[in-house]
Scaffold this active site. Structure first.
Site, PDB file in Angstrom:
ATOM      1  N   PRO A   1      -6.093   1.247  -6.516  1.00 15.89           N
ATOM      2  CA  PRO A   1      -6.545   0.237  -5.960  1.00 15.89           C
ATOM      3  C   PRO A   1      -6.144   0.285  -4.256  1.00 15.89           C
ATOM      4  O   PRO A   1      -5.043   0.802  -3.917  1.00 15.89           O
ATOM      5  CB  PRO A   1      -5.625  -1.101  -6.386  1.00 15.89           C
ATOM      6  CG  PRO A   1      -4.717  -0.308  -7.154  1.00 15.89           C
ATOM      7  CD  PRO A   1      -5.076   0.895  -7.751  1.00 15.89           C
ATOM      8  N   ASN A   2      -7.238  -0.202  -3.437  1.00 14.33           N
ATOM      9  CA  ASN A   2      -6.929  -0.599  -2.144  1.00 14.33           C
ATOM     10  C   ASN A   2      -7.268   0.949  -1.245  1.00 14.33           C
ATOM     11  O   ASN A   2      -7.193   0.980  -0.241  1.00 14.33           O
ATOM     12  CB  ASN A   2      -5.770  -1.052  -1.545  1.00 14.33           C
ATOM     13  CG  ASN A   2      -5.677  -2.492  -2.172  1.00 14.33           C
ATOM     14  OD1 ASN A   2      -6.672  -3.270  -1.919  1.00 14.33           O
ATOM     15  ND2 ASN A   2      -4.595  -2.791  -2.952  1.00 14.33           N
TER      16      ASN A   2
ATOM     17  N   ARG B   1      -6.720  -0.237   6.319  1.00 16.14           N
ATOM     18  CA  ARG B   1      -5.552  -0.639   5.988  1.00 16.14           C
ATOM     19  C   ARG B   1      -4.202   0.049   6.363  1.00 16.14           C
ATOM     20  O   ARG B   1      -4.189   1.324   6.474  1.00 16.14           O
ATOM     21  CB  ARG B   1      -5.727  -0.031   4.447  1.00 16.14           C
ATOM     22  CG  ARG B   1      -4.382  -0.359   3.524  1.00 16.14           C
ATOM     23  CD  ARG B   1      -4.413   0.329   2.257  1.00 16.14           C
ATOM     24  NE  ARG B   1      -3.464   0.030   1.305  1.00 16.14           N
ATOM     25  CZ  ARG B   1      -3.058   0.523   0.349  1.00 16.14           C
ATOM     26  NH1 ARG B   1      -3.612   1.384   0.052  1.00 16.14           N
ATOM     27  NH2 ARG B   1      -2.040  -0.003  -0.163  1.00 16.14           N
TER      28      ARG B   1
ATOM     29  N   TYR C   1      -1.012   4.637   6.652  1.00 16.55           N
ATOM     30  CA  TYR C   1      -1.816   5.697   5.820  1.00 16.55           C
ATOM     31  C   TYR C   1      -2.794   6.598   6.674  1.00 16.55           C
ATOM     32  O   TYR C   1      -3.778   7.252   6.446  1.00 16.55           O
ATOM     33  CB  TYR C   1      -2.937   4.662   4.866  1.00 16.55           C
ATOM     34  CG  TYR C   1      -1.947   4.033   3.760  1.00 16.55           C
ATOM     35  CD1 TYR C   1      -1.423   4.616   2.935  1.00 16.55           C
ATOM     36  CD2 TYR C   1      -1.622   2.548   3.861  1.00 16.55           C
ATOM     37  CE1 TYR C   1      -0.424   4.126   1.982  1.00 16.55           C
ATOM     38  CE2 TYR C   1      -0.917   2.081   3.179  1.00 16.55           C
ATOM     39  CZ  TYR C   1      -0.230   2.513   1.946  1.00 16.55           C
ATOM     40  OH  TYR C   1       0.559   2.326   1.063  1.00 16.55           O
TER      41      TYR C   1
ATOM     42  N   ASN D   1      -3.911   9.261  -7.561  1.00 22.79           N
ATOM     43  CA  ASN D   1      -2.947   8.483  -6.794  1.00 22.79           C
ATOM     44  C   ASN D   1      -3.278   7.120  -7.256  1.00 22.79           C
ATOM     45  O   ASN D   1      -4.047   6.581  -7.008  1.00 22.79           O
ATOM     46  CB  ASN D   1      -3.461   8.443  -5.261  1.00 22.79           C
ATOM     47  CG  ASN D   1      -2.570   7.767  -4.174  1.00 22.79           C
ATOM     48  OD1 ASN D   1      -1.801   6.876  -4.854  1.00 22.79           O
ATOM     49  ND2 ASN D   1      -2.728   7.971  -3.262  1.00 22.79           N
TER      50      ASN D   1
ATOM     51  N   ALA E   1      -0.814   1.318  -6.043  1.00 25.31           N
ATOM     52  CA  ALA E   1       0.278   0.240  -6.534  1.00 25.31           C
ATOM     53  C   ALA E   1       0.272   0.321  -8.101  1.00 25.31           C
ATOM     54  O   ALA E   1       1.710  -0.037  -8.336  1.00 25.31           O
ATOM     55  CB  ALA E   1      -0.282  -1.252  -6.239  1.00 25.31           C
TER      56      ALA E   1
ATOM     57  N   GLU F   1       0.590  14.089  -9.392  1.00 25.34           N
ATOM     58  CA  GLU F   1       0.487  12.556  -8.789  1.00 25.34           C
ATOM     59  C   GLU F   1       0.814  12.970  -7.222  1.00 25.34           C
ATOM     60  O   GLU F   1       1.164  13.756  -6.775  1.00 25.34           O
ATOM     61  CB  GLU F   1       1.888  11.922  -9.241  1.00 25.34           C
ATOM     62  CG  GLU F   1       2.093  10.801  -8.642  1.00 25.34           C
ATOM     63  CD  GLU F   1       3.455   9.989  -9.169  1.00 25.34           C
ATOM     64  OE1 GLU F   1       4.463  10.808  -9.604  1.00 25.34           O
ATOM     65  OE2 GLU F   1       3.863   8.870  -8.881  1.00 25.34           O
TER      66      GLU F   1
ATOM     67  N   HIS G   1       0.874  10.647  -3.180  1.00 27.16           N
ATOM     68  CA  HIS G   1       0.949   9.593  -2.622  1.00 27.16           C
ATOM     69  C   HIS G   1       0.679  10.002  -0.833  1.00 27.16           C
ATOM     70  O   HIS G   1       1.542  10.991  -0.652  1.00 27.16           O
ATOM     71  CB  HIS G   1       2.277   8.939  -2.679  1.00 27.16           C
ATOM     72  CG  HIS G   1       2.494   8.334  -4.173  1.00 27.16           C
ATOM     73  ND1 HIS G   1       1.641   7.229  -4.534  1.00 27.16           N
ATOM     74  CD2 HIS G   1       2.894   8.950  -4.990  1.00 27.16           C
ATOM     75  CE1 HIS G   1       2.016   7.450  -5.803  1.00 27.16           C
ATOM     76  NE2 HIS G   1       2.907   8.190  -6.005  1.00 27.16           N
TER      77      HIS G   1
ATOM     78  N   ARG H   1      10.054   3.912   1.807  1.00 23.96           N
ATOM     79  CA  ARG H   1       9.756   2.841   1.788  1.00 23.96           C
ATOM     80  C   ARG H   1      10.331   1.526   1.238  1.00 23.96           C
ATOM     81  O   ARG H   1      11.423   1.921   0.788  1.00 23.96           O
ATOM     82  CB  ARG H   1       8.158   2.503   1.774  1.00 23.96           C
ATOM     83  CG  ARG H   1       7.145   3.541   2.510  1.00 23.96           C
ATOM     84  CD  ARG H   1       5.814   3.518   2.165  1.00 23.96           C
ATOM     85  NE  ARG H   1       5.280   2.281   2.381  1.00 23.96           N
ATOM     86  CZ  ARG H   1       3.945   1.973   1.986  1.00 23.96           C
ATOM     87  NH1 ARG H   1       3.138   2.911   1.033  1.00 23.96           N
ATOM     88  NH2 ARG H   1       3.537   0.908   2.290  1.00 23.96           N
TER      89      ARG H   1
END
Ligand code: DQA
Length: 143
Positions: free
Chosen positions: A9-10, A17, A22, A73, A76, A97, A99, A106
């Protein structure tokens, strides 16, 4: 080698964003980057993005018998989804995975990943390059 690249998502909002976190390149640029990285690695890839947890689970299930590796990825859902982790476990396709940001630097709620234990490797904080590293790990065993 056939790779499935899944973005959660996103990530379709890249560019707009939180560019400080990012970057300012958009989702189309990410897809282009991934395609080039797969080409260079001698792999074919399908890129899939969804904002819906169940759709991602369906896509992972459908990958069984059709793909040799998954780069994901989960965005969330990394921090919330037992269902995505279970689906990856069920199909047992080698998974890496990724990110874009360094989630460990964070907020504390981003420090835990349900996907990490079922992934061969995790790359974080490398921007788009994390996807390239993930592809090369799956195709060539590079670290
Ligand atoms: C992300 C990090 C997640 O915590 C966040 O929810 C995302 C993107 C990353 O690529 O840095 O949506 O997975």
């Amino acid at each position: 080698m056939k790779l499935l690249i899944i973005n959660g998502p996103n990530l379709n909002m890249l560019g707009l964003r939180e560019p400080k976190i990012y970057g300012d390149r958009n989702y189309a640029a990410l897809c282009e980057f991934i395609k080039n990285a797969a080409d260079e690695a001698g792999a074919t890839c399908e890129i899939y993005q969804s904002n819906h947890e169940g759709a991602i689970v369906d896509k992972i299930q459908a990958a069984y018998g059709n793909f040799d590796g998954i780069v994901i990825n989960p965005a969330a859902y990394t921090h919330t989804s037992v269902a995505i982790a279970d689906a990856l476990c069920a199909v047992a396709i080698p998974t890496v995975e990724v990110h874009i940001s360094n989630v460990m630097e964070r907020e504390p709620f981003r420090h835990h990943s349900y996907v990490a234990p079922v992934a061969k490797k995790t790359y974080m904080g490398l921007g788009f390059d994390g996807y390239k590293k993930a592809i090369r790990h799956l195709t060539h065993g590079e670290e």
